[in-house]
Write an enzyme that holds these catalytic residues in place. Structure first.
Site, PDB file in Angstrom:
ATOM      1  N   HIS A 193       9.491  11.680 -15.362  1.00 27.87           N
ATOM      2  CA  HIS A 193       9.839  10.325 -15.720  1.00 27.87           C
ATOM      3  C   HIS A 193      10.284  10.147 -17.172  1.00 27.87           C
ATOM      4  CE1 HIS A 193       9.511   7.600 -12.436  1.00 27.87           C
ATOM      5  NE2 HIS A 193       8.237   7.959 -12.053  1.00 27.87           N
ATOM      6  N   HIS A 252       6.104  15.161 -11.780  1.00 32.12           N
ATOM      7  CA  HIS A 252       7.008  13.873 -11.221  1.00 32.12           C
ATOM      8  C   HIS A 252       6.559  12.971 -12.601  1.00 32.12           C
ATOM      9  CE1 HIS A 252       7.876  10.237  -8.884  1.00 32.12           C
ATOM     10  NE2 HIS A 252       7.128   9.701  -9.817  1.00 32.12           N
ATOM     11  N   GLU A 253       5.529  12.780 -13.108  1.00 32.04           N
ATOM     12  CA  GLU A 253       5.085  12.018 -14.409  1.00 32.04           C
ATOM     13  C   GLU A 253       6.177  12.541 -15.503  1.00 32.04           C
ATOM     14  OE1 GLU A 253       4.271   9.306 -13.254  1.00 32.04           O
ATOM     15  OE2 GLU A 253       3.356   9.990 -11.353  1.00 32.04           O
ATOM     16  N   GLY A 277      -1.563   7.193  -8.130  1.00 35.24           N
ATOM     17  CA  GLY A 277      -1.785   8.291  -8.245  1.00 35.24           C
ATOM     18  C   GLY A 277      -1.780   8.808  -9.774  1.00 35.24           C
ATOM     19  N   ALA A 278      -0.684   8.154 -10.413  1.00 37.06           N
ATOM     20  CA  ALA A 278      -0.648   8.630 -12.100  1.00 37.06           C
ATOM     21  C   ALA A 278       0.249   7.520 -12.374  1.00 37.06           C
ATOM     22  CB  ALA A 278      -0.185   9.979 -11.967  1.00 37.06           C
ATOM     23  N   MET A 279       0.385   7.176 -13.737  1.00 30.55           N
ATOM     24  CA  MET A 279       1.362   6.597 -14.354  1.00 30.55           C
ATOM     25  C   MET A 279       2.347   7.161 -15.403  1.00 30.55           C
ATOM     26  SD  MET A 279       2.817   3.619 -14.549  1.00 30.55           S
ATOM     27  CE  MET A 279       4.002   3.187 -15.449  1.00 30.55           C
ATOM     28  N   GLU A 280       3.515   7.087 -15.799  1.00 30.22           N
ATOM     29  CA  GLU A 280       4.043   7.719 -16.655  1.00 30.22           C
ATOM     30  C   GLU A 280       4.231   7.343 -17.863  1.00 30.22           C
ATOM     31  OE1 GLU A 280       7.176   5.107 -14.513  1.00 30.22           O
ATOM     32  OE2 GLU A 280       5.419   6.079 -13.855  1.00 30.22           O
ATOM     33  N   ASN A 281       3.172   6.294 -18.593  1.00 28.34           N
ATOM     34  CA  ASN A 281       3.249   5.760 -19.731  1.00 28.34           C
ATOM     35  C   ASN A 281       3.900   6.797 -20.879  1.00 28.34           C
ATOM     36  OD1 ASN A 281       1.547   3.697 -18.703  1.00 28.34           O
ATOM     37  ND2 ASN A 281       0.108   5.412 -18.747  1.00 28.34           N
TER      38      ASN A 281
END
Length: 872
Positions: free
Chosen positions: A305, A301-302, A265-269
């Site tokens: 993080h 959410h991301e 869904g997504a990535m918290e880089n």
């Protein structure tokens, strides 16, 4: 299946032999290949093993050169294989320079650096960084990163990486460069790079301390008008985190990039989040209320993080729930604070019951902190994420919200800049709150869903309440120790008045008893209020008590659950009758009376009304049986739905009329609740093909000003054969052909049709020009929509549904093993089904095993075919 994939065990963890303090990455992006030069400041880890050689992970790349302190190594000084570069006898401290060539243009795995449309982007969690350069691809190697990107200025005018941009300029010959510096240490899985010709939506946020944060949301040109809600959600999340946890963002800029091809869904880089467009785009014409809520919650959410996952991260991947369970809990808190609190919590409970409980009861049941894995991507599960969040929620309930938040802040301060374990988090909560969580730790170590029994004995004004617990065996764990289970309980009298305020009972033994005295009459017990623990509740109030709770319980979850229990009594009887070859029984008058009371005395929250009138899903009904007769379940549910629609036809017509749109679309609690009731009314009217329904739905599909109402109309028509359905679907496809996410809805809608030829319909759509097998969103919409959303079709008597999914898993495994493994998992619960479906599903799973080669899919298949655990 061939090969012998290597299993990793938590017990085998060793600290890294060498540490990398600083990383300098230089990407030279060409038209065909990308050259990567990686320079690392390396030192031996004083707490690591005394290894002679040093392994750096790497795959699917070409090694150009490797040098230590500027000296190019000879072939005898290293070994380069398919999955690693091994340095022989490196010094105690040195500068390592590795040059590689990678091919993002042909990287279909969607890991490492790859192309999505016109955008080059990265996905490094869990081990995608090892597709970019040789590196110890593990989360406990924490480094500071400086990244230089050089590319064609016309093809890639936007260059992005982690941290703040510190330099830009011309690189000659029509090329340019940008340099980014991230001052915070991070593991390589949080690295990100994006290059492309992108549109941007800009905004800013001022923190309580007065700092101004530059906010940017990038997307392909032409999509900027679909990103305003995501930007507003980001600012909403920043304000919430500041007010709730006292956490301010820590850099000067924060960027989001939306890409169309993304496995997650997504990535918290760190500072550069890469998102699936499905979790960013939201405009009234193209997105439903559910989409708007999804975007809001995933963006939050991301962002959350940044502290719970980035500033403090995982020591190893067995600790994944350290960051994901905690951050999902923070997301759940945020969502409850933004919308309808009761219905938001109900949706969270439904996800646990309908998805996580079956996972806990299946061949891949695993603890929130797994003990072993073959392929880490297979453990991004609802158990790790959502059950993990429920464990955090239990800690909050035991400590109190303010004390819990103080505990989280203590944890973050104590471990800032570190890679730690779940145990470290639990200890920090104990230190801050004074809780004793020794027994509670079993929730992290034991798989399975505890069953909590409720027995009552009322005598002479006193109620003896007995709670029991037991947990079935799961693979590798035949015997379970008692959990520490918080169970919230309240008591109501016959008039529906609360006679005992809610109290949290701690069940930490196999059986315990509590006594409530001073009662004027036998009370009705409202148990597990708010779903205080992820357990199955064995509690069987009579119909009168359920109707009382349904009408009067002050807890929305228990009120909804009472309605679900009333429905389930009828449904279970219907399934038993159908399986035994008998006629389906008619619903009881008690059920109809409860529905009538609800319709005439609806809750103030219209979304709660819709939730309470929605029948249990096929998955939820199946959980009531040891062996699921899926066709009997579908028949019983259809029968009950039609009976309710017939009995309350006028009431549903009135609901449809009273809840039709009167103003332009607004995404807020009140309007979203109204639309939910409207959709529910259409759904019940479609169940009996009510007079005028087809014409009404077709007109709505053409004229609605929002996708929520338009999809409600199409869903009502989906299973009604005839001209109205065909016309609506054709017009929809023509109108939205240029909007990929809307066309995903079109595919999912058809995949879920109850038509007898649904398998053939899905097979035909696989060859449709509008379907793209390399795009995960498309695959999930069509194949996932079919297997998850069309139980009658997936479990068709001729096994055509199983064959369809098995064939596509084998096909997909060669392109995207991560997605193939997820689809293969849909065949693994074959033991939960009655014959002949069980044997047919198992045969299809075995066929998958014969045709796939990736560790991802093989691990899923092997678990699904393994011997069943002993009964518990």
């Amino acid at each position: 299946m061939t090969g012998n994939p290597q299993r990793k065990y938590r017990a085998d963890y060793q600290p890294p032999a060498w540490l990398i303090d600083d990383v300098e990455l230089d990407f030279d992006i060409g038209s065909a290949q990308t050259h990567v030069r990686a320079t690392h400041s390396v030192r031996r880890n004083p707490e690591g093993p005394a290894a002679e050689d040093w392994r750096l992970d790497g795959r699917d790349m070409t090694l150009v050169s490797v040098a230590i302190d500027g000296r190019r190594l000879g072939e005898s000084e290293y070994t380069c294989g398919d999955s690693a570069l091994v340095l022989h006898g490196p010094p105690e401290a040195f500068t390592l320079t590795v040059e590689t060539r990678i091919d993002p243009e042909h990287n279909l795995s969607l890991e490492g650096l790859y192309r999505s449309g016109d955008i080059l982007c990265t996905q490094c969690e869990a081990t995608g960084f090892s597709r970019i350069t040789y590196f110890p691809d593990r989360p406990d190697v924490m480094s500071r990163y400086v990244t230089r990107i050089t590319a064609d200025a016309q093809a890639h005018p936007v260059l992005l990486s982690n941290g703040d941009c510190v330099e830009t300029g011309s690189a000659g010959a029509g090329r340019h460069y940008a340099v980014f510096e991230d001052p915070f240490v991070k593991p390589c899985y949080l690295f990100a790079l994006v290059a492309g010709d992108l549109g941007v939506l800009r905004d800013s946020h001022t923190t309580p301390s007065g700092r101004t944060i530059d906010l940017r949301l990038y997307t392909e040109h032409g999509n900027e008008d679909q990103c305003a809600h995501a930007m507003a959600s980001l600012k909403q999340a920043m304000v919430w985190d500041e007010a709730t946890y006292g956490l301010e963002y820590d850099l000067d800029s924060y960027a989001i990039v939306a890409v169309g091809s993304f496995n997650m869904g997504a990535m918290e880089n760190k500072s550069l989040n890469v998102f699936n467009t499905a979790c960013i785009f939201a405009a009234p014409e193209t997105a439903t209320d559910d989409d708007f809520a999804l975007v809001r919650d995933v963006v939050a959410h991301e962002y959350f993080h940044n502290y719970t996952g980035n500033r403090v991260t995982c020591r190893d991947w067995f600790q994944l729930s350290l960051k994901e369970g905690l951050t999902v809990h923070r997301e759940h808190q945020f969502a409850i604070d933004q919308g309808s609190p009761g219905v938001t919590r109900i949706e969270q409970v439904r996800a646990i019951r309908e998805v996580q409980f079956p996972e806990d009861a299946g061949p891949r049941a695993h603890p929130v902190r797994p003990e072993s894995y073959v392929e880490m991507n297979n453990f991004y599960t609802i158990t790790v994420y959502h059950k993990g969040a429920e464990l955090i929620r239990m800690m909050e309930a035991m400590a109190g919200r303010d004390a819990f938040i103080a505990g989280v802040r203590h944890y973050l301060a104590k471990h800032d800049g570190q890679a730690v374990t779940i145990e470290d988090f639990v200890v920090a909560i104990e230190e801050s709150t004074g809780l004793d969580l020794a027994q509670f730790r079993r929730w992290y170590a034991q798989a399975g869903t505890p069953r909590v029994g409720v027995q009552t004995d009322y005598r002479e004004g006193a109620l003896a309440l007995t709670l029991t617990q037991s947990t079935p065996a799961t693979p590798g764990q035949p015997d379970k120790a008692a959990f520490d289970i918080p169970v919230s309980v309240a008591l109501f009298d016959e008039a529906g008045r609360m006679v005992r305020e809610p109290e949290v009972l701690r069940l930490d033994t196999a059986q315990a008893e509590w006594c409530f005295d001073g009662l004027a009459g036998e009370p009705t017990v409202s148990a597990l209020r708010g779903f205080t623990a992820p357990v199955r509740l064995d509690h069987a109030p009579d119909d009168a008590a359920l109707a009382r709770l349904m009408a009067h319980d002050s807890d929305p979850v228990c009120r909804w659950d009472a309605a679900q229990s009333l429905f389930l009594k009828t449904l279970v009887a219907g399934v038993a009758a159908r399986s035994g070859g008998e006629a389906l029984p008619e619903p009881s008058e008690r059920l109809f009376e409860a529905i009538a009371h609800l319709l005439s005395n609806p809750p103030a929250d219209r979304a709660l009304l819709a939730a309470m009138l929605t029948l249990p899903s096929v998955a939820r009904i199946g959980e009531e049986f040891d062996a699921i007769d899926i066709h009997a379940v579908c028949a019983a549910r259809d029968h009950l739905k039609q009976a309710i629609a017939t009995r309350f036809l006028e009431e549903f017509e009135a609901l449809r009329a009273d809840h039709a749109a009167l103003q332009a679309y607004v995404f807020d609690v009140e309007e979203a609740g109204r639309r939910r009731v409207f959709r529910l009314a259409l759904d019940y009217l479609a169940a009996v093909d009510a007079p005028g329904l087809r014409e009404c739905a077709l007109e709505l599909s053409r004229t609605a000003d929002n996708m929520t109402d338009r999809m409600a109309a199409l869903e009502a028509l989906r299973d009604l054969p005839g001209e109205a359905r065909d016309t609506a679907l054709a017009e929809f496809a023509e109108r939205w052909a240029d909007y990929p996410l809307v066309m995903d809805k079109w595919l999912r809608l058809q995949a879920g049709t109850r038509r007898a030829d649904s398998v053939e319909q899905v097979t035909a759509l696989l060859d449709d020009a509008r379907f793209d097998f390399t795009n995960p969103n498309r695959v999930r919409a069509l194949l996932g929509g079919f297997a998850r959303g069309n139980p009658a079709g997936f479990h068709r008597a001729d096994s055509g549904g199983y064959t369809l999914i098995a064939d596509q898993v084998v096909r997909l495994d060669a392109l995207n093993p991560q997605l193939a493994a997820a689809l293969a998992g849909l065949l693994t619960p074959w033991r939960r089904h009655a014959e002949p479906e069980a044997s047919a599903m198992r045969a299809a799973l075995a066929r998958v095993g014969e045709g796939v080669h990736s560790d991802n899919t093989r691990e899923i298949v092997e678990a699904g075919l393994a011997e069943a655990p002993p009964s518990g």
